[in-house]
Design a protein around this motif. Structure first.
Motif, mmCIF file in Angstrom:
data_model
loop_
_atom_site.group_PDB
_atom_site.id
_atom_site.type_symbol
_atom_site.label_atom_id
_atom_site.label_comp_id
_atom_site.label_asym_id
_atom_site.label_seq_id
_atom_site.Cartn_x
_atom_site.Cartn_y
_atom_site.Cartn_z
ATOM 1 N N ALA A 106 0.829 -1.201 0.000
ATOM 2 C CA ALA A 106 0.000 0.000 0.000
ATOM 3 C C ALA A 106 0.864 1.253 0.000
ATOM 4 C CB ALA A 106 -0.924 -0.011 1.211
ATOM 5 N N LYS A 107 1.976 1.222 0.752
ATOM 6 C CA LYS A 107 2.895 2.365 0.766
ATOM 7 C C LYS A 107 3.508 2.575 -0.622
ATOM 8 C CE LYS A 107 4.112 1.735 5.617
ATOM 9 N NZ LYS A 107 5.187 1.331 6.563
ATOM 10 N N ARG A 132 8.312 -0.875 -9.329
ATOM 11 C CA ARG A 132 9.701 -0.414 -9.223
ATOM 12 C C ARG A 132 10.007 0.069 -7.801
ATOM 13 N NH1 ARG A 132 13.120 -2.489 -11.593
ATOM 14 N NH2 ARG A 132 14.507 -0.695 -11.891
ATOM 15 N N PHE A 133 9.001 0.677 -7.130
ATOM 16 C CA PHE A 133 9.221 1.050 -5.728
ATOM 17 C C PHE A 133 9.458 -0.194 -4.882
ATOM 18 C CE2 PHE A 133 7.437 5.408 -6.300
ATOM 19 C CZ PHE A 133 8.372 6.100 -5.560
ATOM 20 N N LEU A 134 8.618 -1.207 -5.088
ATOM 21 C CA LEU A 134 8.768 -2.442 -4.316
ATOM 22 C C LEU A 134 10.103 -3.108 -4.571
ATOM 23 C CD1 LEU A 134 5.190 -3.984 -4.685
ATOM 24 C CD2 LEU A 134 6.190 -3.012 -2.618
ATOM 25 N N GLN A 141 11.612 13.518 -2.021
ATOM 26 C CA GLN A 141 10.475 13.534 -1.100
ATOM 27 C C GLN A 141 9.853 12.148 -0.913
ATOM 28 O OE1 GLN A 141 7.641 16.602 -2.136
ATOM 29 N NE2 GLN A 141 9.259 18.041 -2.742
ATOM 30 N N ALA A 142 10.252 11.213 -1.724
ATOM 31 C CA ALA A 142 9.701 9.857 -1.618
ATOM 32 C C ALA A 142 10.224 9.122 -0.393
ATOM 33 C CB ALA A 142 10.011 9.057 -2.879
ATOM 34 N N GLY A 143 11.293 9.631 0.261
ATOM 35 C CA GLY A 143 11.765 9.055 1.527
ATOM 36 C C GLY A 143 12.766 7.939 1.421
ATOM 37 N N ILE A 144 13.287 7.678 0.206
ATOM 38 C CA ILE A 144 14.289 6.606 0.094
ATOM 39 C C ILE A 144 15.543 7.101 -0.619
ATOM 40 C CG2 ILE A 144 12.665 4.691 0.220
ATOM 41 C CD1 ILE A 144 12.612 4.598 -2.811
ATOM 42 N N GLY A 145 15.756 8.404 -0.564
ATOM 43 C CA GLY A 145 16.951 8.970 -1.168
ATOM 44 C C GLY A 145 16.800 9.207 -2.675
ATOM 45 N N TYR A 146 17.944 9.587 -3.259
ATOM 46 C CA TYR A 146 17.941 9.901 -4.691
ATOM 47 C C TYR A 146 17.995 8.602 -5.497
ATOM 48 C CZ TYR A 146 19.244 11.795 -9.226
ATOM 49 O OH TYR A 146 19.283 12.089 -10.571
ATOM 50 N N ILE A 147 17.156 8.557 -6.543
ATOM 51 C CA ILE A 147 17.097 7.390 -7.432
ATOM 52 C C ILE A 147 17.354 7.874 -8.862
ATOM 53 C CG2 ILE A 147 15.668 5.492 -8.273
ATOM 54 C CD1 ILE A 147 14.004 5.780 -5.698
ATOM 55 N N GLU A 148 18.310 7.200 -9.519
ATOM 56 C CA GLU A 148 18.616 7.592 -10.905
ATOM 57 C C GLU A 148 17.354 7.479 -11.756
ATOM 58 O OE1 GLU A 148 21.260 8.862 -12.140
ATOM 59 O OE2 GLU A 148 22.543 8.699 -10.343
ATOM 60 N N GLN A 151 1.346 6.467 -7.023
ATOM 61 C CA GLN A 151 0.307 7.413 -7.397
ATOM 62 C C GLN A 151 0.811 8.850 -7.304
ATOM 63 O OE1 GLN A 151 -2.732 6.747 -8.560
ATOM 64 N NE2 GLN A 151 -2.547 4.507 -8.344
ATOM 65 N N LYS A 152 1.662 9.118 -6.329
ATOM 66 C CA LYS A 152 2.128 10.484 -6.110
ATOM 67 C C LYS A 152 3.303 10.852 -6.999
ATOM 68 C CE LYS A 152 3.629 13.616 -2.456
ATOM 69 N NZ LYS A 152 3.877 13.775 -1.010
ATOM 70 N N TYR A 153 4.270 9.932 -7.125
ATOM 71 C CA TYR A 153 5.495 10.301 -7.837
ATOM 72 C C TYR A 153 5.563 9.755 -9.269
ATOM 73 C CZ TYR A 153 6.915 11.652 -3.170
ATOM 74 O OH TYR A 153 6.972 12.247 -1.944
#
Length: 774
Positions: free
Chosen positions: A258-259, A381-383, A311-318, A265-267
């Motif tokens: 869910a997170k 991709r987040f998961l 702002q996604a809370g897991i640092g910078y992602i290429e 949905q947001k990013y």
């Protein structure tokens, strides 16, 4: 004519106080005879009686001197009361402390070692005579009438009479062991029923203790026997913990998805916008001359992306992480190359060949990258991102994606959480333990249960000041050194090594009483035969000898002084009453009666002479009797006055003794004096300890004072009146007292009154008193 008649209220007050004073003084006199007449009292009992007697004597002397206060000091009530109180405050301490000081400083402390040694022997002979273990030729002593006033008076004075004859010890030297052995044996056999009764109570108490001990052992064994059941219970907790953990894990997975969905949905649109903007930059500024503008366009897009993705809370992602990667097949590459070569007229093919020849890829790609606005792609991709997965690990301790319970069950985190859970419950598991090691789990449970059982056992034993191991049989329980120590505390001198609490009377006599008779006889003889140097100050028997000296000298002195005060006060009562009814001035008396002072002495003289002349006494009626012999020895060793005082006491005391007992039975003054006696003892001068006891016995007596006893007294007589004479509280069944000696009296209509001192040890006791019919 000047009148010197004192006010009526004053004369009435002195008459009343003098009459009231006779009551406690008569009670003291009776208590002294009863206590000392039954044998050598303990230092504690003698001190209590002595303090009571000195306190009462101080009041008596003050009242006698109050007669001599001048009229001016008693003319008014207020002044008279103040004068009387001042006189008592002055006289009472002098008499109370003076008696003790004079006796200690003139008789006890200066005494020689020979006197102390002989005092011990005199006291022993007196006690032997009291229980009829010796016979003095010519002495009319009837042991059957032990509690008669005449016998008690004689025995109270007998120690002093014996002490007066310094040659007696030499005369009886050959019979010393026989006398002492007979005394010890008869005393022991006389008290056999009491000793065996107390011993039987000890058996009852030990049985109760052993039942509690056996019950505790049974509980201990049941606890150990239940280890397997406890292990099953703990393992059920293991399974429950795993099932609960698996449920929590599944819920955590759903929450994690869910997170990821929320972040997609947001990013997702922002990521899609970035790639779309980059493509737009490439299309808009595709000429080489627009390279700088294209780069700036790229930088603006990258800056916006960076701001959003952080702002996604897991640092910078290429940005490329989000692209869709598709495989390009060899067939697709070949077809593309042919098509491009055909369209370029072979130029593309030539360039492709040159690129391959120089190590390039010749335009052949195995991957294709594209972007999308599909939220499901971004959720996936987040998961899949390691940092997002680490959030799940941090939260749950597990990696994301465990597919089944079997895998979850065998996971190291599951084992760790189980170890932590059971550690909080006192179940210690090895750091390497895992769910598959059931045997080690069972061992840990067995160790925990055993430790719990041992801890509970030690705690229960500590309540009884014991540290016994469980499962001792009855005999080994009795013989354990800690139980033996408790028995020794209870039995005192009667204790013998490895005593059993279940011996019958025959065994008790054989293994306990007879050895103690021999031991006590040897102890007496060792002391009596010791060098006199051991009785000097600081010697082994010095305090013992002083106490014996007190027990043989103080009774005659105290008894004579008490009787004299009683008789003197009593003799003045008729005159006080007459002056109250018909007052006559002193001046008038003097004028009418020149020999008035001589007349005042008539009554005291009658009191001093009449008892010896008019009252018959069994022990002195024969001029050749041993008592008269001893009185002669007293006269030789001290003076005729002291000898006559003893003779007078022998005659007068038996008359007043029953009266004092009757007063105490009705009023209980001596009984209620106990708390005050303890208070006065703390401020007493020249206070001596219980010198009649060894250091070990004194320690035991102190220990016994701190111990409690629950006492019940029964009698064969219906409606018996039971009293404990040396304490304040009224007797009631099951009352809690300090373990000590108690003066117990039991009386009932139609039965002879029973009165005797009993040593009551700690614990619960029932004392059965059998009264005999009159």
């Amino acid at each position: 004519m000047t009148t010197t008649i004192k006010p009526f209220w004053w004369r009435f007050l002195l008459l009343l106080l003098a009459s009231l004073y006779l009551l406690p003084e008569a009670i003291f006199n009776a208590q002294l005879v009863s206590l000392v007449g039954l044998g050598t009292p303990s230092a504690q009992d003698l001190e209590h009686l002595e303090i009571y007697g000195r306190a009462v004597s101080g009041v008596g002397v003050a009242l006698l001197l109050a007669d001599f206060l001048p009229k001016a000091m008693v003319a008014k009530v207020g002044r008279g009361v103040i004068s009387l109180v001042a006189l008592v405050c002055l006289v009472w301490p002098v008499v109370f402390y003076g008696q003790k000081y004079v006796i200690e400083k003139t008789l006890i402390e200066p005494s020689s070692s020979q006197q102390r040694q002989f005092a011990v022997y005199s006291a022993a002979l007196r006690d032997a005579l009291a229980i009829n273990s010796i016979k003095v030729n010519g002495l009319d002593y009837d042991p059957e009438q032990l509690h008669s006033s005449e016998n008690l008076t004689f025995l109270a004075l007998f120690g002093g009479l014996l002490y007066s004859d310094a040659a007696l010890s030499d005369n009886l030297e050959d019979d010393k062991r026989k006398i002492i052995a007979s005394f010890v044996q008869k005393k022991a056999y006389q008290d056999f029923d009491q000793h065996y009764g107390e011993y039987s109570q000890l058996y009852d108490e030990l049985v109760v203790q052993y039942k509690a001990y056996a019950s505790g052992s049974k509980k201990y064994n049941q606890t150990l026997a239940g280890i397997s059941t406890r292990e099953q219970g703990y393992w059920q907790q293991v399974e429950q913990q795993i099932n609960d953990g698996w449920g929590n894990y599944q819920q955590a997975q759903k929450a994690h998805i869910a997170k990821a969905s929320a972040r997609a949905q947001k990013y997702g649109p922002k990521i899609y916008g970035y790639h779309k903007q980059v493509a737009r930059c490439s299309e808009r500024y595709d000429k080489s001359s627009q390279k700088d503008r294209r780069n700036r366009c790229y930088e603006r897009a990258a800056a916006d992306y960076r701001s959003d993705i952080l702002q996604a809370g897991i640092g910078y992602i290429e940005p490329d992480y989000w692209l869709i990667v598709e495989d390009i097949s060899a067939t697709e590459n070949a077809a593309s190359s042919l098509l491009m070569g055909f369209l370029t007229g072979g130029v593309y093919t030539a360039l492709q060949a040159a690129s391959l020849a120089t190590g390039g890829d010749g335009g052949i790609k195995d991957k294709r990258y594209k972007y999308t606005d599909d939220p499901d792609h971004y959720q996936l991709r987040f998961l899949q991102h390691p940092k997002f997965g680490q959030l799940f690990v941090t939260e749950t301790g597990y990696e994301f994606g465990i597919e089944n319970l079997i895998t979850f069950r065998a996971h190291d985190t599951t084992s760790k959480k189980l170890r932590t859970h059971f550690s909080s419950k006192g179940l210690a598991l090895n750091e390497r333990w895992n769910i598959n090691d059931r045997a080690e789990f069972a061992q840990a449970v067995a160790k925990k249960v055993t430790n719990e059982a041992n801890g509970q056992w030690r705690s229960e034993m500590a309540k009884h000041d014991l540290s016994l191991k469980p499962n001792l049989p009855w005999v080994r329980f009795q013989l354990h050194k800690q139980i033996q120590a408790k028995i020794a505390d209870r039995m005192g001198d009667l204790y013998v090594k490895n005593i059993r609490a279940d011996w019958n009377k025959k065994s008790f006599k054989e293994y306990v009483l007879d050895p103690n008779i021999e031991k006590r006889t040897d102890k007496y003889l060792t002391m009596l035969n010791s060098a006199q140097s051991k009785f000097v100050d600081g010697g082994e028997y010095a305090e013992y000898g002083k106490q014996a000296l007190r027990s043989v000298l103080i009774p005659p002195i105290s008894m004579s002084l008490s009787l004299f005060l009683i008789c003197l006060t009593f003799s003045k009562l008729p005159l006080k009453l007459w002056l109250l009814i018909k007052p006559v001035s002193v001046n008038a008396i003097d004028k009418k009666h020149p020999l008035s002072w001589l007349k005042k002495l008539i009554m005291p003289a009658v009191i001093l002479i009449a008892p010896v002349v008019l009252i018959n006494n069994t022990f002195t009626k024969d001029q050749q009797s041993p008592v008269n012999y001893f009185l002669a020895k007293v006269e030789e060793s001290s003076n005729p006055v002291f000898s006559y005082a003893i003779r007078w006491t022998l005659h007068a005391q038996p008359v007043l003794h029953p009266l004092g007992l009757a007063f105490e039975e009705k009023l209980g003054i001596y009984e209620h004096f106990t708390p005050l006696s303890h208070a006065l003892a703390k401020v007493d001068i020249l206070r001596h300890g219980d010198s009649s006891l060894s250091a070990e016995q004194q320690q035991r007596q102190q220990y016994m004072v701190e111990q409690k006893t629950k006492l019940t007294i029964t009698s064969n007589a219906p409606n018996a009146d039971i009293r404990i004479m040396n304490i304040g509280p009224k007797y009631r069944p099951g009352m809690v007292l300090n373990a000590s000696s108690y003066d117990i009296q039991v009386s009932a209509p139609g039965f002879k009154t029973y009165r005797r001192w009993h040593q009551i040890e700690s614990g619960e006791h029932t004392l059965a008193i059998k009264l005999t019919a009159k």
